[in-house]
Motif scaffolding. Structure first.
Motif, short mmCIF file in Angstrom:
data_model
loop_
_atom_site.label_atom_id
_atom_site.label_comp_id
_atom_site.label_asym_id
_atom_site.label_seq_id
_atom_site.Cartn_x
_atom_site.Cartn_y
_atom_site.Cartn_z
N ALA A 149 -3.97 6.85 -4.23
CA ALA A 149 -5.24 6.69 -3.52
C ALA A 149 -6.33 6.21 -4.47
O ALA A 149 -7.18 5.40 -4.10
N ASP B 180 0.83 -1.21 0.00
CA ASP B 180 0.00 0.00 0.00
C ASP B 180 0.86 1.26 0.00
O ASP B 180 2.10 1.19 0.00
N ARG C 176 0.36 10.95 -4.49
CA ARG C 176 -0.51 10.35 -3.46
C ARG C 176 -1.94 10.23 -3.97
O ARG C 176 -2.63 9.25 -3.72
N HIS C 177 -2.35 11.25 -4.71
CA HIS C 177 -3.70 11.26 -5.26
C HIS C 177 -3.88 10.07 -6.22
O HIS C 177 -4.87 9.34 -6.15
#
Ligand code: TXA
Ligand code: MG
Length: 307
Positions: free
Chosen positions: A81, A62, A77-78
């Motif tokens: 995610a 993850d 990060r976006h």
């Protein structure tokens, strides 16, 4: 001897002992080794016959695990995610103290990271508790494997074992995205369509122009032995033909209903199968949007003059 396993335990044990194990991901089978173990990582290059200037992808469970290895900005990060676990690889600056074998990144200051979605890959990572370096589990420059049998065809005797999870559902390697400053760069089209990444970022991706190092993108790659003719509306005399949608009846059809996801899942297995016919290969035109972009990328490399 190379073993075939369906249980996680012997595979995890072998990896922790520094040996090499191929495992299924949703894209293609990966040739896994402990990314923190220099000898294991060197063994990956040796087993594949891979040039050591071509860096590997590290597989992690993850984003938290990824951030212990790479330096993430907000746009990265976006993307993580939204698309992890799944067929997206992000290239980030490498944390110097991450402990990753230098050969895994081929000495670059960046590292490629991805969180695969396949349940066996996830169980294996959990059991090993270390990042797994894993290129596709094929001899360098050959067609990527989408079954355990394909892995055995190419690497038997060179690795400890294969964890058999059946055919890979996506069938094409991950999409690789890097950043040149603020600018997102598409380093390799793959299992996540470029359109979806652009929508998530709110801007188009720049095509790879050699500015960011993607040494794996050598022109001849994914190559069957027979010559290949692309965008063939119909076979010529003597050619083996791979159709798509309602194209003329051929030896094989990537997706009779014209579904690009089905065509991606069938692509590498059908290239191997058609290559057995020992005839030149002709392939129907594939629409160049969504997953078709990645399919056409692989087909162009398969058809390129061999190096
Ligand atoms: O779906 C996939 O990505 C599969 C599965 C097993 O995860 N893996 C895979 O690995 O396709 P491989 O080694 O066949 O392709 C890795 C690609 C290469 O083209 C390499 O150049 C690129 O990733 N790459 C790795 N590290 C990089 C870096 N630091 N900068 C730019 N490109 C990088
Ligand atoms: Mg590969």
């Amino acid at each position: 001897m190379t073993r075939i396993w369906t249980d996680i335990d012997p595979a995890a044990e072998a990896l922790l002992a520094g040996r090499l194990v191929a495992f299924p991901t949703e894209t293609v089978y990966g040739l896994g080794g402990d990314a923190l173990n220099d000898r294991a990582v060197a063994g990956i290059y040796e087993a594949k016959g891979r040039p050591t200037f071509n860096p590997l992808i590290l597989h992690v469970p993850d984003l938290d695990a990824a951030e212990r290895i790479g330096v993430f900005t907000e746009p990265m990060r976006h993307l993580a995610a939204l698309f992890w676990p799944g067929p997206l690889t992000l290239v980030t600056p490498l944390h110097a103290e991450a402990g990753v074998a230098p050969l895994a990144s081929a000495g670059l200051a960046t590292i490629a990271l991805r969180a695969p979605a396949h349940s066996l890959a996830r169980d294996l990572m959990q059991a090993v508790g270390r990042p797994l370096a894993a290129p596709s589990a094929n001899p360098s420059s050959k067609v990527s494997p989408t079954t355990a049998g394909h892995v055995m065809d190419g690497l038997f005797g060179r690795i400890a074992g294969v964890l058999d999870g059946g055919p890979c559902p996506v069938g094409l390697e991950s999409t690789i995205v890097g950043f040149d400053g603020e600018t997102p760069v598409l380093l390799r089209p793959g299992g996540v369509a470029e359109e979806n990444l652009a929508a998530a970022l709110g801007r188009p991706l720049t095509a790879h122009d050699g500015g960011i190092n993607a040494p794996g993108q050598m022109t001849s790659h994914y190559a069957p032995d027979a010559p290949i003719r692309l965008n063939a509306e119909a076979p010529s005399a003597g050619e083996a033909y791979v159709g798509f949608g309602s194209s003329p009846k051929g030896d094989l059809n990537l997706s009779p209903s014209g579904d690009l996801a089905e065509a991606a899942a069938n692509l590498f297995a059908m290239l191997r199968e058609i290559d057995q016919s020992s005839r030149p290969i002709a392939i129907a035109p594939i629409p160049d949007h969504g997953l078709g972009h990645a399919i056409n990328d692989r087909l162009r490399r398969a058809a390129a003059p061999r190096t």
